[in-house]
Design a protein around this motif. Sequence first.
Motif, PDB file in Angstrom:
ATOM      1  N   GLU A 101       0.928  -1.143  -0.038  1.00  0.00           N
ATOM      2  CA  GLU A 101       0.035  -0.118  -0.092  1.00  0.00           C
ATOM      3  C   GLU A 101       0.916   1.329   0.153  1.00  0.00           C
ATOM      4  O   GLU A 101       0.664   2.169  -0.704  1.00  0.00           O
ATOM      5  N   ASP A 128      -0.516  -5.174   3.229  1.00  0.00           N
ATOM      6  CA  ASP A 128      -1.154  -3.970   3.930  1.00  0.00           C
ATOM      7  C   ASP A 128      -0.509  -4.102   5.016  1.00  0.00           C
ATOM      8  O   ASP A 128      -0.870  -4.850   5.926  1.00  0.00           O
ATOM      9  N   TRP A 169      -4.078  -5.556  -1.886  1.00  0.00           N
ATOM     10  CA  TRP A 169      -3.465  -5.637  -0.316  1.00  0.00           C
ATOM     11  C   TRP A 169      -4.431  -5.683   0.722  1.00  0.00           C
ATOM     12  O   TRP A 169      -4.328  -6.240   1.759  1.00  0.00           O
ATOM     13  N   ASP A 170      -5.736  -5.167   0.564  1.00  0.00           N
ATOM     14  CA  ASP A 170      -6.800  -5.319   1.399  1.00  0.00           C
ATOM     15  C   ASP A 170      -7.515  -6.547   1.434  1.00  0.00           C
ATOM     16  O   ASP A 170      -7.777  -7.247   2.299  1.00  0.00           O
ATOM     17  N   ASP A 226      -3.848  -2.479   8.334  1.00  0.00           N
ATOM     18  CA  ASP A 226      -5.338  -2.332   7.686  1.00  0.00           C
ATOM     19  C   ASP A 226      -6.347  -1.726   8.812  1.00  0.00           C
ATOM     20  O   ASP A 226      -6.512  -2.507   9.785  1.00  0.00           O
TER      21      ASP A 226
END
Length: 261
Positions: A69, A86, A213-214, A89
């Motif tokens: 990210e 990430d 990435w989430d 998050d």
Amino acid sequence: MIRSPLMTVMTDAVMKAARSLKRDFGEVENLQVSRKGPGDFVSAADRKAEQILREALEKSRPGYGFIMEEQGVIEGADKSHCWHIDPLDGTTNFLHGLPHFAISVGLEREGQIVAGVIYDPIKDELFIAEKGKGAFVNNRRLRVSARRDLVDALIICGLPHINRGDHRQFFRELAAIMPLCGGMRRSGSAALDMAYVACGRADGFWERNLHSWDMAAGLILLREAGGYVSNAEGGADIFGAKSVVCGNEYIYRELLKLLKA
Ligand code: 2AM
Ligand code: CA
Ligand code: CA
Ligand code: CA
């Protein structure tokens, strides 16, 4: 449970980054914070954790590429492997002292997500999954819920962010889904939302405007926990569409039907 060498590499990197996040969460008021855009914050905690993950994974698996990210895309010599990372998050939660956030690391091999780790350092919950080997939270096998009826279901949604995403579309979807389901939540960490569906704490989840990435680690967790998952149109290209809908088989179908209506 015996951890594979790959899982050991991933969890070691994640636990190291988690120690840094926990230290920063303890003195969040002193953290350097900047805004990438409206409602889009990044702090020294995000950057430090990402660097720790990158260094640890580069050392253990040299040549793999990265999609991160904060640092963006880093091409690797090994074109068949790529980490989707990430480092934090749920940054908005974190910066408000709200203890609900996670680290998410997924591994793509030949275009497929084959391993994922999501770690919540505050609750000390480690969610792991590897293709064909099942999904686990702190060594306990995960399985999606068995609820069949939307009226009994707890559904998690995401909200489109300020200046991003189609808010009207979101409210149409919410208006279609909310009156039919047992309860709704919005948590601020898409990775934990997916992990919670994988372990049956929620029955379904949908969100738009997400990034690989989430979702990468959450996808393999869901699939290995018997969940159903697609993009919000029902297609397989989740990263390309930047949207996700997931749940157990029954709730996934109901949600998708309502989203497409
Ligand atoms: P982050 O905390 O890593 O930024 C919550 O709905 C999800 O949206 C989280 O995964 C969060 O990730 C992400 N998110 C937060 N702000 C965002 C923004 N401005 N644009 C896109 N995604 C965002
Ligand atoms: Ca962010
Ligand atoms: Ca995120
Ligand atoms: Ca983040």
